[in-house]
Design a protein around this motif. Structure first.
Motif, PDB file in Angstrom:
ATOM      1  N   GLY A  90       4.635 -53.198 -33.780  1.00 34.27           N
ATOM      2  CA  GLY A  90       5.051 -53.901 -34.985  1.00 34.27           C
ATOM      3  C   GLY A  90       4.632 -53.210 -36.268  1.00 34.27           C
ATOM      4  O   GLY A  90       4.781 -53.758 -37.352  1.00 34.27           O
ATOM      5  N   LEU A  91       4.137 -51.987 -36.169  1.00 31.77           N
ATOM      6  CA  LEU A  91       3.736 -51.250 -37.367  1.00 31.77           C
ATOM      7  C   LEU A  91       4.939 -50.593 -38.024  1.00 31.77           C
ATOM      8  O   LEU A  91       5.908 -50.221 -37.346  1.00 31.77           O
ATOM      9  CB  LEU A  91       2.705 -50.174 -37.004  1.00 31.77           C
ATOM     10  CG  LEU A  91       1.335 -50.705 -36.625  1.00 31.77           C
ATOM     11  CD1 LEU A  91       0.491 -49.619 -35.989  1.00 31.77           C
ATOM     12  CD2 LEU A  91       0.625 -51.255 -37.852  1.00 31.77           C
ATOM     13  N   GLU A  92       4.909 -50.434 -39.328  1.00 30.33           N
ATOM     14  CA  GLU A  92       5.940 -49.696 -40.035  1.00 30.33           C
ATOM     15  C   GLU A  92       5.372 -48.369 -40.520  1.00 30.33           C
ATOM     16  O   GLU A  92       4.166 -48.154 -40.528  1.00 30.33           O
ATOM     17  CB  GLU A  92       6.478 -50.526 -41.206  1.00 30.33           C
ATOM     18  CG  GLU A  92       7.104 -51.826 -40.715  1.00 30.33           C
ATOM     19  CD  GLU A  92       8.011 -52.488 -41.736  1.00 30.33           C
ATOM     20  OE1 GLU A  92       7.998 -52.058 -42.914  1.00 30.33           O
ATOM     21  OE2 GLU A  92       8.712 -53.448 -41.342  1.00 30.33           O
ATOM     22  N   PHE A  93       6.266 -47.469 -40.934  1.00 27.28           N
ATOM     23  CA  PHE A  93       5.865 -46.109 -41.279  1.00 27.28           C
ATOM     24  C   PHE A  93       6.493 -45.707 -42.615  1.00 27.28           C
ATOM     25  O   PHE A  93       7.706 -45.776 -42.775  1.00 27.28           O
ATOM     26  CB  PHE A  93       6.328 -45.157 -40.166  1.00 27.28           C
ATOM     27  CG  PHE A  93       5.871 -43.724 -40.350  1.00 27.28           C
ATOM     28  CD1 PHE A  93       4.578 -43.433 -40.768  1.00 27.28           C
ATOM     29  CD2 PHE A  93       6.725 -42.661 -40.081  1.00 27.28           C
ATOM     30  CE1 PHE A  93       4.146 -42.116 -40.931  1.00 27.28           C
ATOM     31  CE2 PHE A  93       6.308 -41.348 -40.235  1.00 27.28           C
ATOM     32  CZ  PHE A  93       5.014 -41.080 -40.659  1.00 27.28           C
ATOM     33  N   ASP A  94       5.672 -45.322 -43.549  1.00 26.00           N
ATOM     34  CA  ASP A  94       6.156 -44.753 -44.810  1.00 26.00           C
ATOM     35  C   ASP A  94       6.000 -43.238 -44.670  1.00 26.00           C
ATOM     36  O   ASP A  94       4.915 -42.688 -44.864  1.00 26.00           O
ATOM     37  CB  ASP A  94       5.308 -45.302 -45.965  1.00 26.00           C
ATOM     38  CG  ASP A  94       5.693 -44.680 -47.315  1.00 26.00           C
ATOM     39  OD1 ASP A  94       6.335 -43.609 -47.329  1.00 26.00           O
ATOM     40  OD2 ASP A  94       5.344 -45.275 -48.343  1.00 26.00           O
ATOM     41  N   ALA A  95       7.088 -42.577 -44.312  1.00 21.22           N
ATOM     42  CA  ALA A  95       6.998 -41.152 -43.968  1.00 21.22           C
ATOM     43  C   ALA A  95       6.597 -40.300 -45.176  1.00 21.22           C
ATOM     44  O   ALA A  95       5.892 -39.296 -45.033  1.00 21.22           O
ATOM     45  CB  ALA A  95       8.333 -40.662 -43.403  1.00 21.22           C
TER      46      ALA A  95
END
Lengths: 244, 244, 244, 244, 244, 244, 244, 244
Positions: A90-95
Motif C-alpha cells: 500500500g505504499l506509494e512512490f514519488d520517483a
C-alpha cells in the motif's frame, strides 16, 4: 502503542505514562534491524527508512512492520526496485523525490517556501517538498531562482516574508541562501547539492559557501539532503503554528 | 636596454632586434637572484618583487638594480622593515597595500572598477588598486558592497557597465563576483580573501565559490592576490584602449 | 529611518512605502564601509559588526554611526582593544563571548536552550547565549553535557521539550546534536567548535559529524559560530511566539 | 612446518628452534606471490588473503598452497567469481561478509560483542563477526543500535560489561563507539563504514568522529575494515582468556 | 559514592544498587562544568580532565572536587601554569608528559610495552606511559626504534611477545606499528604524532599509514593522543590479568 | 666499528664479517635515543640528526657520541640554540641551511647541479647543497631560474647535460622540474617549497605539480626537504662515479 | 633527423649542430597533436604516448609517425582497443603492463631491482619493469615482499646492494621504500599504488608515507606511475654505466 | 523583447527604458525552469543551458522557448541523447565540444588564441573554441604545446602577441599558462583539465598550479570549464575591439 502516542500528543497522559504503556514494544527486533518505534513519542515523528544501502527485501521487511502503525511512514533514496518490493503493502512512490510513503490525509499548516537555484537541483528540491508536506506543512516550491539572474528571486519578495521558514537549495557555488537570508526575517535552511563538476568537489564547494554565509539566519544540512531540510523546516513551521 | 625597450614598444624595431640589442644584460646576476630584466620586452611589464620571503637586505640588493631602469618598479607583501631598507633609494611605501614602488607620472587610461564585499577585505582591495594604477589604469574603488545587502551593489549598476573590467574581492562565502557578473557584460576578476574563520579554510571556501560561479564571465586568482588581480585588470583595460 | 522602520514593523506602512521614506540614507557611506542601515527593515535585525579583521579605529568609525540608531547594536569577535576604542560611546563588552553591544531593555520571550559538550566550549556557548538574549529570547545555558556521560543530558529531558529551539555546541567528535535531536521534537542548531587537536582538524571533524547526523531535525552553522547559532535560534524562537 | 608450529605454540620448542625447523619453507615462492608461511609462528595467525585486487586465478594459485597447511585459512573481499575458482579446493564462502574460508572446528572462547549503528552497516559487521569466530572467539552480534534511538543500546547494558572486547560499527556520523565506551570498562574497537553520502566523504566523517572520541578506551581501524576489527578483537579476547 | 563504587567493583552490589546509592551526587554541578562522578562505576576509570582549552582557574575548580574522591585523579595537556594553580591541592606534575595527577600507590600488573620511532616522539610516548602506569599497568618504554634501522626493533623480539599489549608511537611516515604487528601476536595500539613537516600534514600522514597497516592486529588513536593509547592499553592489559 | 666500516667499504671484508666485527656496538643506547651506528655499513652514510623537535640538550647528548666516530656527522633543521649547545664539540653551523656538521676534508666528485626557482627558495636550496657537498659531491648552485623568465634556465643548457643529476627547487606553482626534465637526459630530483600563500597550501601545490610532471625523469621529495634531495643526489652522483 | 640524433649521441656533432640539421622536422604537426620528435636529442629518450585519454584512432595517427623513426617507441595505459588499432603497424602489447611498444634489440646494462609489496601491485610493477628494460636496463622483479613479513625482504639483502637503483612499489600503507632505503646505499624510487580502500584515499596514503620516509635516499613518483619510475630508474642506472 | 535589446545595444534607449519595454516577459516560467530572458540586456549574452544534470525532455522544453528569440542559443555538456531531443528544433551539435547551438552568421572579430598542453585536453579546448566563435570572436586553436617540449610553444611567439587574449588549457601539472604568461603582454585565461591520474586529483593539481602561477597576468576558471574560458575570452576580446 498507537493509542498511547495519541494520548500523549493530545496531552492526556505524560511522557512517563506513555512510556510505561508502550513498554512491551519499544522497539521491534527484526532479522537485521531494531526498529525505533518509540521515536515518535520522543521526537514527534517516526523513524524514516534510509533505503540507499538496503536490499529490496530488507526494505520490505521493515515496512511490513511500520505500515501497521498509525501515522507517517516514509522511506528516502528509494529506487523503482525498492518500490516494487513494497508496492503491495500500500505504499506509494514519488520517483522524482526518490521517496516511498504511506498515503495519508493531514491538514496542512503554515507555509514552507522551497527555492532552488537551478533546474538541475530538482530532485533534491522535491525530496524536501515531499517530506515537509507529508509531515503536515503547506509547501510552495519555486524552481530555478539562481543568483546569476537575481530578479527571479526579487519576484518572490513577499512570499519570502510570508513563509515561516525557507529552504534554499543550490549546487555549484551555492550563493542562494545568503541572498535569501539578506531579504527576509525568516530562518533559512540551506541545502547544498552535488550539481556541478570539477572544483564543486561533489557538493563540498556549495556546502562551504553556505557555512560561511555572510548573512546570519542560515544553517546547513548535508549535501543533497532534501529530506533533512524538509524535516527540519516542518519542525520550525509547526513550532510557529502550535501556539496559535 | 631601456632604449631598445622603448623602440620595441613603439614598433620601431622587432622583437628579434630588441633581443640582440639587449643581449649583454638580459638578466642581472646578483648574489641570490637572477633579475629578469628582459621581461618588460616580452610581457609589457617588468619583474615585480615578492618581498614576503626575502630579508630586507635581499630586497635592497634587488631594488638597487631595478631602480636604475626606466619604468615601473614595484614590490609586494612588503613590511615596514623592508621599507626602511630601501627608503633611501627613493622608493615609496603604501602600508595598507603592503607595496613598495617608485613614484611615477603615468597618464591614467580606461577604467578598472574594484569592489569589495567587506571592510575586512580592505588591504587586498587596496593592493589591487595600487597595482593597476601604478601600471597606468584609472581605478575606482568601492568598499563593503557585500551581497547580504545587495542594494549597495545595485547603486553601482551604471559603473558596472562603464568600467572595462571589474575586480571583485570577497572573503567568507565569496558570492560577490557571481552577482557582479550577472549584472554586467564586462570581464570579472574574482579575488578570494582569507577573511573568515572555521570552514572558510583560510580562503579556500570563497576560492571554490568563485571557481564554481554560475554566472559566466568570471576568472579567479589566488587567495589574497590583490596584486595579480590588479595586474591582469590593467592588461585587460589597456587591451581595450590600445586600439583607440 | 527609524520612524519608517517602526511604522513598517507595526504594519502601518508597506515595504515599498518604507523604502521610499528611507531612500536618502539606505546605507551610510563611511571611509571604508557601506553600512547596511536598511537591513533591519528587510530581515528584522540590524547589521552586526564582525570585528575580527578590523582595526579598533575602523570599528569605532562604524559604531559611531550605528549607536545613533534605535534598536540592537552588536559586534562579534571583539577584543579588549576594540572595547577600549568604543567604550566612551556607551557600548558594553562581554569578554567571555567576545561581544560588544549597546545595553538595552527588551522583554524576553519563548525559550532557547543552549547545551554544550564541555567546559572548553564555553566561549562559543556564551556567544550564542548573549546573541539570542540581546535579540529578545529567553535563554537557558547548560555547560558540559557531553555524551561520554550521557546521563547529564538525560537530566535535561523535560527542558529539551519545553524549549522552542535548542542550540548544541560541541568540539572533538561533535556527537551531542544527534543525541539531543533523538530526544526532542524541537529544531536543533548544531555548532561545531575548534576544541580538540590532531584529527579534529580545527573543528572540521565535529562539523562533518553534525552534517551527517543520523537523527533528523539538525542543521549546522560554521565552526565556532556561536553568534550565527544564537541569531538563528532567536528567529525560530520568535517565529513560534509571534502568532500568540 | 606444521609440527614446528604446534610444538612452538605448545611451548615445547623455542622460537629459534621453530625457525630452524621450518627454514626450508619460510615462504613459498609462487608466480606472483611470496606467501608468508611463517607468520603464524610470529603472530599467532596465518597470512589472510586480500582478494579485492587479485584475479580469480591468482587467488586460486595462493589458496592451493595455503589449503595444505593446518589451521586457519581465510580470504577477504572475495566475490562469487573468486569463490567459483576455489570451491573445489574445499573452501566455503560467506557471501554477506565477502569471505572465503576453510571450515574448521575450533572451540570458541571468551566473548566479542559486535554492535552496529544501522542495518546498512550489515556487511562490515558480518565480516568482523566471521573473522573473530573463525579465529576462535565466541561472538554476539547486535545490528541497528544507532544513537538516534539510544534506548536500543541501553538494552545491551549488561552484555557491554560481560564481553571482553566490543566492536562498534557505524557510518554517517559514527557516534556509536563513544557512547559505547562511556558505558563499559571494556576496550572498544571502532569501525567506520562508508554508509552515507555527501559530507560523509566515503566514510572519512565517521573515521574522524571516532578518532576524536571524547570517551577514552576507543581505537579505530580503516573504513569498512570489519576484518581488521574482528582480528584485533580476537587477539584482545584471547589475551584475556589465555592465562585462565 | 566511594563506598558504592568499591562495593560494586568488588561484586558485593549490582550496578542498579550502586546507582541508587549514589543517586544524590551522580554528577557535580560546578560553575562551568558538570563532573561525571559516576563514570568510574560504568567504565572502571574516572573522568580525566583535558586541560588544554581551560584556564588555570577552571582547572583548579574541577580538581578541588575530584581530589576529594578516592582513586585515580588525572589531567592531560597541562602546562606549568595549570600546575601552579593546583599544586597546593596535592597534585603532582609530569612536565614531559604534560600530566597532572594525584600520587597513588597501586600495585602494577601485566606488561604494556611502549615503543617509539624517534627521540622527537618522546612527549607523546611518556604521556602514554604515565597514563598506563597511573591506572595500574606495569610499563616498559623503548625510545627511538624507528624502522630506518630495523635491527633496533629486532632486539626487542622477546619483549614483543611477553607484553600483553604494545603501544607504537611514530611520526613522519608512521611505519612502526605495521612492522611491530608483523612480529608479535599481541594487540598493537598505534599513535601517530605530529613530528615532521611538509607532507606530514601535522600528523595526518602517519595517521593514514597506520589506518592502512597491511599487518592485522593494529588499531589507531588520534594524533599525539598518548593518553588515549595508554588508557586503552591498560584496559586490554588488565582484561588479560583479571581472570588470573 | 670504524675500522670494520673502512674495511667493508674497501671490499676487504664482507657484509657479514663487518657485522660480526661491530656486534658489540651496533647501536648506542642513550637516555632518549638509540643511535643507529651501523647504518653507515648498510647504507653508506651515517644517521643524520633531525634537530627540529629535539631540545638543545638532547641534541648535545647525541652529538657527543657521534663526534667520536670517523666520517660524516650532520644535523638538519638546527637553530642557533642548538649550535650553542654543541659548538664546543667542534661542530660548525651553516645558518642559512640550518645545518650542524663536523668539518671534514673529502675530495669532491662528479657534479650535482642545484637550480632554484626564486630567491625565496634559498634556504632549502642551500640545505641541499650543503648536504651533497658534505657527503662528497661537487655541487653547483644556480638561484632564481624560475620559469616566468625561462631564458635564465636556457643559459644553463650545457650544465644541465654535464651534471650527473639535477636538483630543482621551487615553491608557488613548482613548474621548474618539468621544464628542466624536458631539457636534459639526467635524473631530476624535485623539491617543492612552502614559499607562497593561499592556494599554495603550505607547499602542497608545488608538490602536486611535481608529482604530475608531464616530462618523465622526475621524482619528488617532501616539501622543504633540501636535505633529502641533496642526499639522494649524492647517491646518484657517486653511482655514476664509482665504476670509473 | 635520425642520423643527426645518432651523430649527436656519439659526440660527432654538437647540440647546436644537431638542432640545425633537424630544423625541418623538429616536431610533426598532426591533426590533434604536435609530436616532439626532437625530445630524444635533448633528453636521450623519445616522447612516450599516454594513451589513457586518447581514442584508438588518435593513438594510431600518432604511432604511424613514430614507428618510422629509429629507436624506442612506447605507449602507456593502453587497452586492447588501442592495441587492435595499431597492431598492423608492428607494435606489440604487454597487457599486464598496459604498454604498447616496438620490439627492439638493445643489449641490457646495469641492474634495476624492482620490488613490490603485494601481488595486487603487480600491474604497476610490470609497467616499471617493461619501461626500464625497453630503454636498455637489465631488470630483476621481486613481487610480494611487503613489510608485514619482513624476512621476505631480507632474503634480497645482497641484490639490494648489487643493483644500481631500486624501485619499490607499494599500496595501502606504503612502508616498503623506507625499509629498503634503510638496507642499501642505492637510490630508491618509491611508487605508491592505489591498491587499498577507505583511508588509502586512492593511493594518497602510501604517497604521503613515502614522502615522509624517515630513511633518506628515497624520492617518489605519482600514484600508480610505474612508467615514470622505470624511466627514471633507467636514467640513474645508465648514469652509473656510461662512464665505464 | 528582441527589439528592446537591439535598441539598447545600439545605444538608442537606456537600460531603464529597455527594462520597461520588456517588463512583460523578463523571465519565462516553465515547468521546472525560470528562464532568465533578460540576461542579454544586462550582460550582453543570453543564458546558456547546462545540460549535464537535465533530462532530454527538460532540455527540449527550455530550448523550445529560447530558439524563438534572436541571437545566440547555446547548451553545454550535451550528449547525443540531448541532441536527438532537440534536433528537430533546428539546433546543431558539436559532439567533440559537447555543445548544442543555433547556427548563426556573426562576423568574427579580434583574435582569441587557444593553446592546449596535450591531445588529451582536446574536448575542453574545443568547447572553449566553439563558445568564443559562436559569440563572435575569431579563434585560433593550437593543440599539444605542452611544456615538456617547450619549443612547440616558442613557434607561436608572434601569435602570442597578436592575439588579444589567450586561453591556455592543461591537465596533469598545468604549467602551460605560466610559461605563456611569461611570453606575452596579453591576458591569459587558464583552464585546468581532469586529464591525469593519481595525484592529479581529478584536476585539482593543475588548478592549484595555475592559481599559484609565478608569472602575473593569469586568472583561472573551473576544471574542464572550456565554456567559461571561451566566454570570458570573448568578453575581453570584444572589449578590445568595441572602441575601434
Amino acid at each position: 502503542m498507537d493509542k498511547a502516542l495519541l494520548d500523549f500528543k493530545a496531552g492526556r497522559i505524560t511522557l512517563e505514562e506513555a512510556k510505561s504503556l508502550v513498554a512491551g514494544d519499544v522497539f521491534a527486533k527484526l532479522e537485521d534491524a531494531g526498529l525505533d518505534l518509540f521515536r515518535q513519542v520522543r521526537t514527534g515523528a517516526p523513524e524514516v527508512i534510509y533505503c540507499a544501502a538496503k536490499t529490496p527485501s530488507q526494505v520490505r521487511e521493515i515496512f511490513q512492520v511500520l505500515i501497521q502503525k498509525d501515522g507517517l511512514v516514509m522511506g528516502t533514496r528509494a529506487t523503482d526496485e525498492h518500490f516494487q518490493a513494497v508496492e503491495d503493502l500500500g505504499l506509494e512512490f514519488d520517483a522524482d523525490a526518490g521517496m516511498l510513503y504511506k498515503p495519508c490525509n493531514v491538514s496542512l499548516t503554515g507555509l514552507v517556501l522551497i527555492v532552488s537555484a537551478g533546474t538541475s537541483d530538482r530532485n533534491v528540491t522535491l525530496e524536501a517538498a515531499r517530506t515537509a508536506s507529508l509531515m503536515g506543512s503547506r509547501v510552495q516550491v519555486e524552481h530555478d531562482c539562481g543568483v546569476a539572474g537575481i530578479h527571479r528571486l526579487f519576484a518572490l519578495k513577499d512570499t519570502l516574508r510570508q513563509a515561516r521558514v525557507i529552504v534554499a537549495v543550490a549546487g555549484m557555488e551555492g550563493a542562494l541562501p545568503t541572498i535569501v537570508a539578506g531579504m527576509t526575517p525568516r530562518p533559512v535552511i540551506a541545502v547544498p547539492t552535488s550539481v556541478g563538476y570539477g572544483a564543486s568537489l561533489g557538493g563540498l564547494a556549495p556546502l562551504l559557501t553556505m557555512l560561511n554565509a555572510c548573512a546570519p539566519g542560515v544553517a546547513v544540512v548535508n549535501i543533497d539532503n532534501g529530506f533533512g531540510a524538509g524535516y527540519l523546516a516542518h519542525l520550525i513551521n509547526v513550532g510557529g503554528s502550535e501556539k496559535s
